[in-house]
Design an enzyme around this catalytic site. Sequence first.
Site, PDB file in Angstrom:
ATOM      1  N   ASN A  62       3.390  18.892   5.841  1.00 23.47           N
ATOM      2  CA  ASN A  62       3.677  17.475   5.622  1.00 23.47           C
ATOM      3  C   ASN A  62       4.276  17.262   4.236  1.00 23.47           C
ATOM      4  O   ASN A  62       3.895  17.919   3.264  1.00 23.47           O
ATOM      5  CB  ASN A  62       2.465  16.582   5.895  1.00 23.47           C
ATOM      6  CG  ASN A  62       1.181  17.005   5.246  1.00 23.47           C
ATOM      7  OD1 ASN A  62       0.962  18.170   4.956  1.00 23.47           O
ATOM      8  ND2 ASN A  62       0.312  16.048   5.000  1.00 23.47           N
ATOM      9  N   GLU A  64       5.032  14.102   1.848  1.00 24.07           N
ATOM     10  CA  GLU A  64       4.756  12.676   1.699  1.00 24.07           C
ATOM     11  C   GLU A  64       5.702  12.030   0.690  1.00 24.07           C
ATOM     12  O   GLU A  64       6.502  12.701   0.022  1.00 24.07           O
ATOM     13  CB  GLU A  64       3.284  12.487   1.309  1.00 24.07           C
ATOM     14  CG  GLU A  64       2.366  12.983   2.422  1.00 24.07           C
ATOM     15  CD  GLU A  64       0.890  12.687   2.188  1.00 24.07           C
ATOM     16  OE1 GLU A  64       0.509  12.348   1.050  1.00 24.07           O
ATOM     17  OE2 GLU A  64       0.122  12.808   3.165  1.00 24.07           O
ATOM     18  N   GLU A  75       4.419  19.033  11.779  1.00 23.92           N
ATOM     19  CA  GLU A  75       4.984  19.455  13.058  1.00 23.92           C
ATOM     20  C   GLU A  75       6.486  19.188  13.132  1.00 23.92           C
ATOM     21  O   GLU A  75       7.281  20.024  13.565  1.00 23.92           O
ATOM     22  CB  GLU A  75       4.295  18.713  14.220  1.00 23.92           C
ATOM     23  CG  GLU A  75       2.828  19.041  14.383  1.00 23.92           C
ATOM     24  CD  GLU A  75       1.894  18.130  13.586  1.00 23.92           C
ATOM     25  OE1 GLU A  75       2.288  17.669  12.485  1.00 23.92           O
ATOM     26  OE2 GLU A  75       0.778  17.867  14.055  1.00 23.92           O
ATOM     27  N   CYS A 110      -0.010  13.710  15.711  1.00 23.84           N
ATOM     28  CA  CYS A 110       0.085  12.246  15.819  1.00 23.84           C
ATOM     29  C   CYS A 110       1.029  11.879  16.967  1.00 23.84           C
ATOM     30  O   CYS A 110       1.728  12.727  17.532  1.00 23.84           O
ATOM     31  CB  CYS A 110       0.576  11.648  14.496  1.00 23.84           C
ATOM     32  SG  CYS A 110       2.368  11.761  14.264  1.00 23.84           S
TER      33      CYS A 110
HETATM   34  N1  THU Z   1      -0.188  14.675   9.353  1.00 29.13           N
HETATM   35  C1  THU Z   1       0.509  15.758   9.780  1.00 29.13           C
HETATM   36  O1  THU Z   1       1.330  16.336   9.049  1.00 29.13           O
HETATM   37  N2  THU Z   1       0.292  16.211  11.031  1.00 29.13           N
HETATM   38  C2  THU Z   1      -0.688  15.733  11.854  1.00 29.13           C
HETATM   39  O2  THU Z   1      -0.860  16.258  12.943  1.00 29.13           O
HETATM   40  C3  THU Z   1      -1.506  14.588  11.438  1.00 29.13           C
HETATM   41  C4  THU Z   1      -1.099  13.927  10.163  1.00 29.13           C
HETATM   42  C5  THU Z   1       0.025  14.228   7.964  1.00 29.13           C
HETATM   43  C6  THU Z   1       0.775  12.945   7.768  1.00 29.13           C
HETATM   44  C7  THU Z   1       0.282  12.520   6.409  1.00 29.13           C
HETATM   45  O3  THU Z   1       1.051  13.198   5.418  1.00 29.13           O
HETATM   46  C8  THU Z   1      -1.138  13.065   6.336  1.00 29.13           C
HETATM   47  O4  THU Z   1      -1.233  14.048   7.338  1.00 29.13           O
HETATM   48  C9  THU Z   1      -2.216  11.994   6.553  1.00 29.13           C
HETATM   49  O5  THU Z   1      -1.964  11.280   7.696  1.00 29.13           O
END
Ligand code: THU
Length: 166
Positions: A62, A64, A75, A110
């Site tokens: 991820n 951000e 993902e 998600c």
């Molecule tokens: N996040 C993911 O990268 N993948 C998931 O399957 C669930 C959530 C990330 C998004 C955000 O950066 C952090 O987790 C909190 O939601």
Amino acid sequence: MTQTHRAILEFHAHDAEDLVASDRDLVAQAVAAAGRAYAPYSRFQVGAALRLADGRVVSGNNQENASFPAGICAERTALHAAMASDPKGRVEVMAIAVPSGDPGRPVTPCGICRQALVEQEHRQGGAVRLLMTVPGGPVWEVKRCRDLLPLSFDASFLPGQGPEAP
Ligand code: THU
């Protein structure tokens, strides 16, 4: 008259040590990718690693942003990186991982990532197997991502605009 329909999700809960070596390796790469995540806001690091049909592994995590919605999940980072370099690639399996968490509860994708994974299944004309993990816990497996998104929206609702359109 009302008809009631039910969508059934079949998933498999494996002991991590029972995975075949290639799946175990993919999970390890997802864990390593989680360690490289940029998640200063949520402090929730997620990693993903996918294996293409030609054996190549592509990982992601991820990323951000101070403008929160601009961030992207692990993902889709992995999936889009893979497709950007190999648009005809076939994703056979993706593993997702977090470095720590409730050992009874693997991380699950998600809704937006489910949508992206289902699009990939349409794009490649075949299933993407998904392994969801958490340290010290079970590995949950779905054989095809579309099972995670019943009644999903896809190009068939957009006549003349899908990937098969002229
Ligand atoms: N996040 C993911 O990268 N993948 C998931 O399957 C669930 C959530 C990330 C998004 C955000 O950066 C952090 O987790 C909190 O939601």
